[in-house]
Design a protein around this motif. Sequence first.
Motif, mmCIF file in Angstrom:
data_model
loop_
_atom_site.group_PDB
_atom_site.id
_atom_site.type_symbol
_atom_site.label_atom_id
_atom_site.label_comp_id
_atom_site.label_asym_id
_atom_site.label_seq_id
_atom_site.Cartn_x
_atom_site.Cartn_y
_atom_site.Cartn_z
ATOM 1 N N ALA A 148 22.287 -7.328 -7.230
ATOM 2 C CA ALA A 148 21.069 -6.699 -7.743
ATOM 3 C C ALA A 148 19.973 -7.727 -7.972
ATOM 4 N N ARG A 149 20.356 -8.956 -8.160
ATOM 5 C CA ARG A 149 19.363 -10.004 -8.413
ATOM 6 C C ARG A 149 18.866 -10.664 -7.125
ATOM 7 N N GLY A 150 19.417 -10.256 -5.985
ATOM 8 C CA GLY A 150 18.936 -10.821 -4.717
ATOM 9 C C GLY A 150 20.069 -11.324 -3.853
ATOM 10 N N VAL A 151 19.748 -12.319 -3.011
ATOM 11 C CA VAL A 151 20.711 -12.886 -2.059
ATOM 12 C C VAL A 151 20.878 -14.365 -2.360
ATOM 13 N N ARG A 152 22.141 -14.818 -2.366
ATOM 14 C CA ARG A 152 22.387 -16.247 -2.560
ATOM 15 C C ARG A 152 23.439 -16.712 -1.561
ATOM 16 N N LEU A 153 23.367 -18.012 -1.244
ATOM 17 C CA LEU A 153 24.310 -18.590 -0.295
ATOM 18 C C LEU A 153 25.683 -18.738 -0.924
ATOM 19 N N THR A 154 26.692 -18.483 -0.106
ATOM 20 C CA THR A 154 28.057 -18.799 -0.516
ATOM 21 C C THR A 154 28.286 -20.289 -0.258
ATOM 22 N N ALA A 155 29.467 -20.784 -0.629
ATOM 23 C CA ALA A 155 29.788 -22.192 -0.390
ATOM 24 C C ALA A 155 29.742 -22.513 1.112
ATOM 25 N N PRO A 156 30.362 -21.679 2.006
ATOM 26 C CA PRO A 156 30.213 -21.946 3.450
ATOM 27 C C PRO A 156 28.749 -21.832 3.915
ATOM 28 N N GLY A 157 28.016 -20.924 3.272
ATOM 29 C CA GLY A 157 26.612 -20.777 3.626
ATOM 30 C C GLY A 157 25.814 -22.022 3.303
#
Length: 225
Positions: free
Chosen positions: A12-21
């Motif tokens: 809900a707060r947006g998009v964030r990178l994962t560790a592989p990302g």
Amino acid sequence: REAQTKLVERSARGVRLTAPGKTLYDYAQRIAILATEAEAAVMDVAQLAAGEVLLGATPGVSVYVLAVWVQSFTLRYPQRTVNVQTDITPHIVEMLLAQRLEIGIVEGELNLAPTTPLAIHELECVEHFVVVGRKHPFWTLESVTLDDLAGHTLITRQRESQTRIWLDDILAQNGIRLRIGAEFDNVESIKRAVMAGTALAILPNYVVADETGLGLLRALPIAGS
């Protein structure tokens, strides 16, 4: 999808990178920097420590013009070597298309198909002259017309050369017929044949500048051309 790995997580707060990302993002940044550096190294010849320029030229340009141009280039870029191949225009075009040459410098008009992946840049418009030796009846003239050439003997390049094709077209368009006395694959032989006999040649002035200065040949402008 190929790695079966999530690169981003949505919430809900947006998009964030994962560790592989984050790992892929770091590599992408480094790739972008390397790509920029590679482009600069290729485009800026002055920054290359060493290398070779593969250049093709037709005989007249190669012998009488290119030596001065190459000298100027090597003075500016002393770390670069210019490799020059001399050939007729069709062969130079073939080598360019096969990527065996990087640049071709030719004389005369070049008619290429619209889909041909070559760019053409006109360097200079060069006037051609009727060139005769001391034994020729034109020797004492100041100029000639195309009509004056009819019936005379011509020393010229071989038929598949672009300058010969251009010359044949010009003469045919004006209804001028000359007798072909000899065909040579180099300009020096043409000049020597003209000096030795009563035939004429049609050549650019830069080819005969030395001989005209010494009084061995005359270069007559073609009136009305």
